[in-house]
Write a protein that holds these residues in place. Sequence first.
Motif, PDB file in Angstrom:
ATOM      1  N   THR A 257       2.183   9.920   9.995  1.00 55.38           N
ATOM      2  CA  THR A 257       1.785   9.749   8.597  1.00 55.38           C
ATOM      3  C   THR A 257       0.285   9.901   8.438  1.00 55.38           C
ATOM      4  OG1 THR A 257       3.658   8.271   8.151  1.00 55.38           O
ATOM      5  CG2 THR A 257       1.777   8.136   6.660  1.00 55.38           C
TER       6      THR A 257
ATOM      7  N   THR B  98       3.923   6.237  12.584  1.00 53.62           N
ATOM      8  CA  THR B  98       2.724   5.888  11.812  1.00 53.62           C
ATOM      9  C   THR B  98       1.591   6.865  12.080  1.00 53.62           C
ATOM     10  OG1 THR B  98       3.337   3.552  11.784  1.00 53.62           O
ATOM     11  CG2 THR B  98       1.026   4.075  11.377  1.00 53.62           C
TER      12      THR B  98
ATOM     13  N   HIS C 111       3.498   4.395   2.716  1.00 58.82           N
ATOM     14  CA  HIS C 111       4.118   4.218   4.038  1.00 58.82           C
ATOM     15  C   HIS C 111       4.591   2.773   4.216  1.00 58.82           C
ATOM     16  CE1 HIS C 111       4.417   5.110   8.417  1.00 58.82           C
ATOM     17  NE2 HIS C 111       3.903   3.909   8.601  1.00 58.82           N
TER      18      HIS C 111
ATOM     19  N   TYR D 121       9.828   6.015   8.629  1.00 60.17           N
ATOM     20  CA  TYR D 121       9.315   4.667   8.872  1.00 60.17           C
ATOM     21  C   TYR D 121      10.163   3.626   8.150  1.00 60.17           C
ATOM     22  CZ  TYR D 121       5.872   0.886   9.275  1.00 60.17           C
ATOM     23  OH  TYR D 121       5.229  -0.301   9.558  1.00 60.17           O
ATOM     24  N   GLY D 122      10.658   3.974   6.970  1.00 55.92           N
ATOM     25  CA  GLY D 122      11.510   3.049   6.232  1.00 55.92           C
ATOM     26  C   GLY D 122      12.770   2.700   6.992  1.00 55.92           C
TER      27      GLY D 122
ATOM     28  N   CYS E 167      12.475  -1.581   3.121  1.00 57.77           N
ATOM     29  CA  CYS E 167      13.658  -1.472   3.985  1.00 57.77           C
ATOM     30  C   CYS E 167      13.758  -2.669   4.922  1.00 57.77           C
ATOM     31  CB  CYS E 167      13.604  -0.173   4.780  1.00 57.77           C
ATOM     32  SG  CYS E 167      13.836   1.315   3.785  1.00 57.77           S
TER      33      CYS E 167
ATOM     34  N   SER F 179       7.853   3.750  16.741  1.00 61.23           N
ATOM     35  CA  SER F 179       7.035   3.129  15.699  1.00 61.23           C
ATOM     36  C   SER F 179       5.636   3.739  15.601  1.00 61.23           C
ATOM     37  CB  SER F 179       6.928   1.621  15.946  1.00 61.23           C
ATOM     38  OG  SER F 179       6.177   1.012  14.928  1.00 61.23           O
TER      39      SER F 179
ATOM     40  N   THR G 259       6.080  -5.959   0.528  1.00 61.20           N
ATOM     41  CA  THR G 259       6.330  -4.718  -0.192  1.00 61.20           C
ATOM     42  C   THR G 259       5.729  -4.746  -1.588  1.00 61.20           C
ATOM     43  OG1 THR G 259       8.382  -4.431   1.036  1.00 61.20           O
ATOM     44  CG2 THR G 259       8.149  -3.169  -0.999  1.00 61.20           C
TER      45      THR G 259
ATOM     46  N   GLY H 119       8.433   1.293   4.184  1.00 61.05           N
ATOM     47  CA  GLY H 119       8.823   0.653   5.433  1.00 61.05           C
ATOM     48  C   GLY H 119       9.278  -0.780   5.248  1.00 61.05           C
TER      49      GLY H 119
ATOM     50  N   HIS I 264      13.385   3.201  10.120  1.00 61.16           N
ATOM     51  CA  HIS I 264      12.988   2.565  11.385  1.00 61.16           C
ATOM     52  C   HIS I 264      12.823   1.056  11.195  1.00 61.16           C
ATOM     53  CE1 HIS I 264      10.252   1.232  14.601  1.00 61.16           C
ATOM     54  NE2 HIS I 264       9.427   0.863  13.640  1.00 61.16           N
ATOM     55  N   ASN I 265      12.131   0.660  10.122  1.00 59.54           N
ATOM     56  CA  ASN I 265      11.912  -0.765   9.884  1.00 59.54           C
ATOM     57  C   ASN I 265      13.211  -1.489   9.532  1.00 59.54           C
ATOM     58  OD1 ASN I 265       9.219  -0.744  10.469  1.00 59.54           O
ATOM     59  ND2 ASN I 265       8.541  -1.387   8.451  1.00 59.54           N
TER      60      ASN I 265
END
Length: 407
Positions: free
Chosen positions: A330, A327, A346, A218-219, A353, A323, A58, A350, A221-222
Amino acid sequence: MRPPSPSFRLVFALCAAEILSMIGAFTFPALIPFFIADWRLTNAEAGWIGGIYFAGYTIAVPLLTSLTDRMDSRRVYAGGAALAAVAALGFAFVASGFWSAMLFRALSGIGLAGTYMPGLKTLIDRYDGPNQSRAVAFYTSSFSLGTASSFFLAGWIAEVADWRIAFAAAAVAALGALVLVQVLTRPMPVEAPERAAPILDVRPVLRNRAALGFILAYGVHNWELFVFRTWLVPFLVFSLGLQAAGAWALEPTLVATLVALVSMVASVSGNELAVRFGRDRTVSLIMAAGAIFSCVVGFTAPLPYVWVVLCVTFYNVLAIGDSAAITAGTIRWAESGRRGGTLAVHAVVGFACAAAGPPLAGWMLDLSGGGLNTGSWALAFATGGLVALIGPMTIRWTRGARKIPSP
């Protein structure tokens, strides 16, 4: 027989490189029970070592992915793969406890930041047209095949040799990814957008509400996915301890490998469903179903082991099925000339998180009995799944910005 098309070779090369670069990603999660016992770690400390990998990612990914709007992404990829190799070797031969493990796993995460999204940018810069969504789906689903390979090789090598050799093998694989991308993809000049914003200026991306809904989805989700992947092997070890003597059993790392292999099919299939039935609707339904099942899967530990394996596999399908569709959404709504910057945001959202989820789940395990009862595991997995309910809300909130129906 006709030779493979250039587009096929491109997708194959980048997917293969992605798998190789991922070999070291889940070596530590695959061996968490060993490290907890040998290094006397708490569940929370093990969660931090699992999560710091994504924290390193990150921190680095905004710069490294944004750079791909200004230079050939192959160059960024080469640096990331080289760092991943060095970090894996450092863990193999230097790490001896919590703090040294944290250092080398953080560096490994930075290496991932230099390969995963820059590899995706390498693909989409060279592969355009109506089938780009499918190419993206194959690439992102290769993350799951890399995950499967990581779990399998870590468990197998640690059993027949030593955990340090497992990390050394990950270093060799990362160097293989570097060579593959440099040899099988062509250099490409980069045209930066006119009036380019400062390299870490994310304001244009945050103003793009059409893409922002998928970025936020996506955040969460991860968050869910990496709680599950980090703690899957310890959960299976716990379940095996509840089984009757002589009951059917399969090594937890091998189960994790098989589960991750299913992920590739689930991710590609989820994107195909999104193409057919609408991206917003498909992603929202999959995320909601996963959130519900996350509250159930921890309670399955006392069931016959074959049912436990089936349940974690089904939960994995729900956790990963959105997933590629997210993506691809995005990328679909990224502004021209800002794909790299959009992918950077993105990735930051993701994997920030992803970094937060595993330590929180480990802390929940410590608070609720140390992972020694089914309720403890139920709470740990629910901390991942229930967060995912935010995803459908963000997609609905930003739907009005997507005036053109998304493919």
